[in-house]
Write an enzyme that holds these catalytic residues in place. Structure first.
Site, PDB file in Angstrom:
ATOM      1  N   LYS A 162      12.650   5.614  23.257  1.00  0.00           N
ATOM      2  CA  LYS A 162      11.709   4.328  23.080  1.00  0.00           C
ATOM      3  C   LYS A 162      13.487   3.065  22.884  1.00  0.00           C
ATOM      4  CE  LYS A 162       8.036   3.279  20.713  1.00  0.00           C
ATOM      5  NZ  LYS A 162       6.694   3.925  20.898  1.00  0.00           N
TER       6      LYS A 162
HETATM    7  P1  NAD Z   1       0.844  -4.678  17.013  1.00  0.00           P
HETATM    8  O1  NAD Z   1       2.044  -5.466  16.989  1.00  0.00           O
HETATM    9  O2  NAD Z   1      -0.206  -5.418  18.083  1.00  0.00           O
HETATM   10  O3  NAD Z   1      -0.420  -4.708  15.192  1.00  0.00           O
HETATM   11  C1  NAD Z   1       0.540  -3.694  14.162  1.00  0.00           C
HETATM   12  C2  NAD Z   1      -0.387  -4.090  13.284  1.00  0.00           C
HETATM   13  O4  NAD Z   1       0.364  -3.897  12.212  1.00  0.00           O
HETATM   14  C3  NAD Z   1      -0.267  -5.883  12.590  1.00  0.00           C
HETATM   15  O5  NAD Z   1      -1.620  -5.188  11.708  1.00  0.00           O
HETATM   16  C4  NAD Z   1       0.045  -6.343  11.311  1.00  0.00           C
HETATM   17  O6  NAD Z   1       0.500  -7.381  10.695  1.00  0.00           O
HETATM   18  C5  NAD Z   1       0.091  -4.634  11.102  1.00  0.00           C
HETATM   19  N1  NAD Z   1       1.508  -4.388  10.197  1.00  0.00           N
HETATM   20  C6  NAD Z   1       3.053  -4.963   9.898  1.00  0.00           C
HETATM   21  N2  NAD Z   1       3.180  -4.174   9.109  1.00  0.00           N
HETATM   22  C7  NAD Z   1       2.123  -4.184   8.227  1.00  0.00           C
HETATM   23  C8  NAD Z   1       2.737  -3.493   6.692  1.00  0.00           C
HETATM   24  N3  NAD Z   1       4.004  -3.173   6.483  1.00  0.00           N
HETATM   25  N4  NAD Z   1       1.550  -2.811   5.986  1.00  0.00           N
HETATM   26  C9  NAD Z   1       0.015  -3.255   7.268  1.00  0.00           C
HETATM   27  N5  NAD Z   1      -0.023  -3.279   7.747  1.00  0.00           N
HETATM   28  C10 NAD Z   1       1.729  -4.152   8.793  1.00  0.00           C
HETATM   29  O7  NAD Z   1       1.060  -2.940  16.957  1.00  0.00           O
HETATM   30  P2  NAD Z   1       0.428  -1.985  17.617  1.00  0.00           P
HETATM   31  O8  NAD Z   1       0.839  -2.114  19.212  1.00  0.00           O
HETATM   32  O9  NAD Z   1      -1.278  -1.836  16.938  1.00  0.00           O
HETATM   33  O10 NAD Z   1       0.911  -0.622  16.883  1.00  0.00           O
HETATM   34  C11 NAD Z   1       0.629  -0.167  15.565  1.00  0.00           C
HETATM   35  C12 NAD Z   1       1.703   1.602  15.206  1.00  0.00           C
HETATM   36  O11 NAD Z   1       1.031   1.657  16.727  1.00  0.00           O
HETATM   37  C13 NAD Z   1       2.809   1.410  15.139  1.00  0.00           C
HETATM   38  O12 NAD Z   1       3.358   2.586  15.451  1.00  0.00           O
HETATM   39  C14 NAD Z   1       3.403   1.581  17.019  1.00  0.00           C
HETATM   40  O13 NAD Z   1       4.134   2.336  17.155  1.00  0.00           O
HETATM   41  C15 NAD Z   1       2.126   2.502  17.451  1.00  0.00           C
HETATM   42  N6  NAD Z   1       1.476   3.210  18.696  1.00  0.00           N
HETATM   43  C16 NAD Z   1       1.238   2.106  19.195  1.00  0.00           C
HETATM   44  C17 NAD Z   1       0.238   1.533  20.574  1.00  0.00           C
HETATM   45  C18 NAD Z   1       0.401   0.751  21.866  1.00  0.00           C
HETATM   46  O14 NAD Z   1      -0.495   1.040  23.078  1.00  0.00           O
HETATM   47  N7  NAD Z   1      -0.011  -0.454  21.517  1.00  0.00           N
HETATM   48  C19 NAD Z   1       0.696   3.160  21.447  1.00  0.00           C
HETATM   49  C20 NAD Z   1       1.402   4.087  20.333  1.00  0.00           C
HETATM   50  C21 NAD Z   1       1.404   3.856  19.286  1.00  0.00           C
END
Ligand code: NAD
Length: 415
Positions: A105
């Site tokens: 990461k």
């Molecule tokens: P992203 O940036 O597309 O979206 C994040 C979302 O969370 C946004 O809507 C943002 O406004 C919201 N957010 C941010 N801070 C917040 C808070 N304090 N309270 C509530 N909402 C909040 O990110 P993503 O890719 O959707 O990732 C989200 C989670 O999923 C992370 O933990 C990431 O590590 C995990 N994840 C993502 C992927 C992927 O393929 N994108 C894969 C596995 C895990």
């Protein structure tokens, strides 16, 4: 017991599973910490002409099973402990779905919402150049995460390829389809969340049709999980972004909410539903809760008041260890992050395979293969949980750690 930081939680989860597996001391010690860590400061020229220096990391947790693979996130509150935990979880995640990758990461501590596209491009290219020696399709492969996307991946791939003097598509996953990305990658994590939620509902004997779902986070994972779950017949009663959420017990009009976000970026100006806080969303009366934003949102302070019967952890590490114990006591079924959000890494693996083979699959084939892996992985974890009388989280760790430990045993110790 104080609330643990994410890396301490990750170590505790490892210890618990290792003890149940009867893992030997040497393997356990090896698996408790990252194999390699890089920390650096990135100077970036801002649009104003001033130079700002951003702290950045790349943590390669374990490469026993293959190249390390893991997201890069641009986030203001990042710490090395979070990055270490995320790298550890990535290792277990790859193992739980049995893709031949280790875990890594990376992150840059910055607030991308206050940076221009040019500043973000310079930051991304400088980050890539700083870690160019450790990136390679067969050694370390970045991917998108919080606040990074296809465009950022394209910059990483281009910077790397410029340095190598030839195009290397497989150095990064989550790229645009036009330049070696995979069909279905953008939706893969949300699709995986939907599949395991469906499997968890079936296992719990709950109906899919009309099941009430609340989703925290409306980015890649949250919005796609919500969309695909709605398509399966579930009712999305709440969604949120960083400023707060929307609630409609009759079910939100998701296409309309998505269109609003496309036009206005945030949910706060949407007028056709009630507005709630993120704290309220977690405690809503619903059947399934999908935390899909950041880590440590379900803690000992709110776990006892959660009403959902199933929690699908779209985000990495949304539940603290203390909260986990409370939820287990209450009988809430938690589909743990390393299983629930593993759809992304699975299709990243498909992307890497396609790039290396130079032969690309259509979306139907990607989705079919993802479906099979997610269903089989859910079943393997559920079997382990039933066999040992443990939670799905401990079972997922047991499945994953067993696989990584087996490879360490087979490879032996080079000393
Ligand atoms: P992203 O940036 O597309 O979206 C994040 C979302 O969370 C946004 O809507 C943002 O406004 C919201 N957010 C941010 N801070 C917040 C808070 N304090 N309270 C509530 N909402 C909040 O990110 P993503 O890719 O959707 O990732 C989200 C989670 O999923 C992370 O933990 C990431 O590590 C995990 N994840 C993502 C992927 C992927 O393929 N994108 C894969 C596995 C895990």
């Amino acid at each position: 017991m104080p609330e643990l930081n994410p890396f301490e939680s990750a170590q505790l989860q490892l210890d618990e599973a290792a003890a149940r597996l009867g893992l030997d001391q040497a393997t356990r010690a090896l698996l408790r910490c990252p194999m390699r860590e890089y920390r650096m400061m990135l100077p970036v020229k801002m649009d104003s002409g001033a130079v700002r220096v951003f702290p950045a990391h790349r943590v390669q947790y374990n490469w026993a099973r293959g190249p390390t693979r893991g997201g890069v996130r641009w986030h203001a509150d990042e710490t090395i402990d979070v990055v270490r935990a995320l790298a550890a979880w990535m290792t277990w995640k790859c193992a739980v779905v049995n893709v031949p990758f280790g875990g890594a990461k990376g992150g840059v501590i910055c607030d991308p919402t206050h940076m221009s596209a040019g500043e973000l491009e310079r930051l991304t290219r400088r980050y890539t150049a700083n870690i160019i020696e450790i990136l390679r399709p067969d050694s370390d492969v970045p991917a998108p995460d919080v606040n990074t996307n296809e465009r950022v991946m394209a910059w990483i791939m281009d910077t790397y390829s410029m340095h190598k003097r030839h195009t290397v598509t497989a150095v990064v996953t989550g790229k645009p389809i036009e330049m070696g990305g995979s069909h279905g990658r953008r939706e893969a994590t949300g699709r995986g969340c939907m599949i395991v939620t469906r499997e968890a509902l079936k296992k719990a004997g709950m109906p899919i049709e009309g099941t009430r779902v609340a989703v925290q986070g409306f980015g890649n994972v949250g919005s796609i999980s919500a969309t695909l779950m709605a398509r399966e017949g579930m009712k999305i009663v709440a969604v949120s972004d960083k400023d707060g959420g929307l609630y409609d017990p009759a079910g939100l009009d998701l296409p309309d909410v998505l269109e609003h976000v496309r036009q206005h970026r945030f949910l706060r100006t949407y007028t056709k539903a009630d507005h709630i806080t993120n704290a309220e969303l977690l405690l809503l009366d619903c059947d399934v809760l999908v935390p899909a934003a950041l880590e440590n949102v379900i803690t000992s302070k709110n776990a006892a008041d959660i009403k959902a019967k199933i929690i699908t952890e779209g985000a990495n590490g949304p539940t603290t260890a203390k909260a986990d114990a409370i939820l287990a006591e209450k009988g809430v079924h938690v589909v743990p992050d390393i299983l629930a959000n593993a759809g992304g890494v699975t299709v990243s693996y498909f992307e890497w395979v396609q790039d290396r083979g130079g032969y690309f699959w259509d979306e139907e084939m990607v989705n079919q293969r993802l479906e099979r892996i997610m269903v089989e992985s859910f079943a393997a974890v559920a079997d382990m949980a039933d066999k040992h009388g443990v939670t799905m989280r401990t079972a997922a760790y047991m499945v994953a750690i067993n696989r990584v430990a087996a490879v360490h045993r087979l490879r032996g110790m080079y000393a």
